[in-house]
Write a protein that holds these residues in place. Structure first.
Motif, mmCIF file in Angstrom:
data_model
loop_
_atom_site.group_PDB
_atom_site.id
_atom_site.type_symbol
_atom_site.label_atom_id
_atom_site.label_comp_id
_atom_site.label_asym_id
_atom_site.label_seq_id
_atom_site.Cartn_x
_atom_site.Cartn_y
_atom_site.Cartn_z
ATOM 1 N N SER A 118 2.691 -4.095 2.472
ATOM 2 C CA SER A 118 1.591 -3.936 1.437
ATOM 3 C C SER A 118 1.035 -5.284 1.437
ATOM 4 N N PHE A 119 1.702 -6.490 2.158
ATOM 5 C CA PHE A 119 0.928 -7.693 2.376
ATOM 6 C C PHE A 119 0.373 -7.858 3.647
ATOM 7 N N GLU A 121 -0.182 -11.202 5.151
ATOM 8 C CA GLU A 121 -0.188 -12.362 5.765
ATOM 9 C C GLU A 121 0.393 -12.433 7.254
ATOM 10 N N ASN A 259 4.195 -10.176 -10.748
ATOM 11 C CA ASN A 259 3.055 -9.339 -10.839
ATOM 12 C C ASN A 259 1.990 -10.122 -11.223
ATOM 13 N N ILE A 262 0.680 -11.598 -7.550
ATOM 14 C CA ILE A 262 -0.036 -10.592 -6.746
ATOM 15 C C ILE A 262 -1.077 -10.337 -7.571
ATOM 16 N N GLY A 263 -1.044 -10.095 -8.813
ATOM 17 C CA GLY A 263 -2.501 -9.397 -9.529
ATOM 18 C C GLY A 263 -3.615 -10.369 -9.288
ATOM 19 N N ARG A 264 -3.221 -11.799 -9.271
ATOM 20 C CA ARG A 264 -4.335 -12.781 -9.317
ATOM 21 C C ARG A 264 -4.935 -12.723 -7.678
ATOM 22 N N GLU A 265 -4.209 -12.252 -6.988
ATOM 23 C CA GLU A 265 -4.857 -12.282 -5.453
ATOM 24 C C GLU A 265 -5.502 -10.854 -5.483
ATOM 25 N N ARG A 266 -5.308 -9.782 -5.905
ATOM 26 C CA ARG A 266 -5.744 -8.638 -5.781
ATOM 27 C C ARG A 266 -6.525 -8.030 -6.800
ATOM 28 N N GLY A 267 -6.967 -8.935 -8.003
ATOM 29 C CA GLY A 267 -7.901 -8.662 -9.004
ATOM 30 C C GLY A 267 -7.329 -7.764 -10.149
ATOM 31 N N TRP A 268 -6.164 -7.565 -10.251
ATOM 32 C CA TRP A 268 -5.600 -7.147 -11.322
ATOM 33 C C TRP A 268 -5.448 -7.917 -12.538
#
Length: 353
Positions: A118-119, A121, A259, A262-268
């Motif tokens: 799911s990542f 990198e 969360n 990860i949300g900051r990276e994915r727009g959550w």
């Protein structure tokens, strides 16, 4: 689901541990902690210990097989595998060789769970183009499937150099157990069935009941492809403490931190306590609570999906090693027997009706 007792296992990504004073520990100490966690998991009778592969600062483990080999030397019964091996950015021949070696040193206890991850990198890190995301996994899974036969392989594709009568070593004594991890794509479910792999459903959001159609699709696809029945496992986050409130309080900070990152990276949106309380409730994907609460939720998931194994991702974000060890002990000594008792009772009630 047959009469074989359900298996309970654990997964970890090597989330950076916290020390007794609450400070973040080093990557090296976190990895040593993971080995100790695997040893305890074996001692309390759990069936599987999975270590994920990531290439980012939140998680310490980039080479799961080395960590698993260290655990193999100190455990006796527990099966050891990945959660997951990112096959798309790896080489199938090397993956087979590493796991065949792990299978040897663990006396046949190695398992590999393959996935796209799911990542992302690992793709730029190892020189792969994300535009080839789908083709990389499809081709490499096909090649890995041929390698599992442990016979000379002839193969060609676009994303890797071809092979002609290539024999790969070491050979295992009884074959290598392999699964495919799926996050909820019907195409991925059918692909796993087409190659005859076990299925691991990664349920990290929502109710497990939403995944019942995927379990049904998998079993139907196995039949259509002429494959034998294969097991289904479930991977979901969790944490166990003596009471629900204690488990929630211990887990919340780490879950929220991870969360939100990860949300900051994915727009959550930013994670909050209200969302957390939904996630730990009956309709959420987190198995966090007292032994009785967690066991009840696992038993319901196993019945709903006809799963033969449940893998609790027991570290979600930074949490102390001591709390993780306590969670593992409760999971093995109290949750496991409760789950099996609940499932046996429901089987007896069904037989009597």
């Amino acid at each position: 689901m047959d009469a074989t007792p359900v298996e309970l296992g654990l997964d970890t990504f090597g989330d950076i541990s916290r020390g007794p004073d609450g400070s973040l520990q080093s990557d090296a100490q976190t990895i040593r902690n993971v080995v100790e966690q695997a040893v305890l998991a074996d001692e309390v009778g759990l069936s599987f210990f999975g270590v994920g592969e990531h290439h980012r600062k939140d998680f310490a483990v980039t080479s799961p097989e080395i960590v698993l080999a260290a655990a193999a030397a100190r455990t006796k019964n527990i099966h050891l595998g990945t959660a997951v091996t990112v096959l798309s950015s790896d080489d199938p021949v090397r993956v087979y060789e590493r796991f065949a070696t792990l299978d040897a040193v663990s006396n046949g206890r190695a398992e590999v769970i393959l996935g796209r991850g799911s990542f992302i990198e690992s793709f730029p890190l190892f020189g792969y183009d994300l535009n080839d995301y789908e083709q990389l996994f499809e081709e490499k899974l096909e090649l890995f499937s041929l390698l599992l036969d442990e016979k000379p392989v002839t193969w060609s594709g676009r994303t890797r150099a071809g092979l002609r009568d290539a024999d790969v070593y070491p050979k295992t004594e009884n074959g290598l157990k392999a699964w495919v991890g799926v996050g909820g794509s019907p195409e991925s479910v059918v692909r796993a069935a087409r190659y005859g792999y076990g299925l691991v459903l990664a349920i990290i959001g929502g109710s497990s009941a939403r995944f019942r159609p995927f379990a049904q699709l998998y079993r139907q696809s196995l039949q259509e492809f002429g494959k034998p029945a294969m097991p289904i496992s479930v991977h979901s986050p969790g944490h166990v403490a003596e009471t629900d409130q204690q488990a929630w309080d211990e887990a919340y900070e780490g879950v929220a931190e991870l969360n939100t990152t990860i949300g900051r990276e994915r727009g959550w949106p930013a994670y909050n306590r209200l969302r957390f309380q939904h996630d730990v409730g009956p309709e959420g994907a987190m198995y966090i609570g007292s032994p009785e609460t967690v066991a009840t939720k696992i038993a319901a998931t196993v019945r709903t999906l006809g799963a033969s194994r449940f893998q609790m991702k027991f570290a979600s974000g930074s949490i102390s090693h001591d709390r993780l060890m306590s969670s593992i002990e409760l999971y093995g000594t109290r949750v496991l027997p409760l789950v099996r008792e609940m499932l046996a009772e429901s089987d007896s009630d069904a037989a009597a009706s």
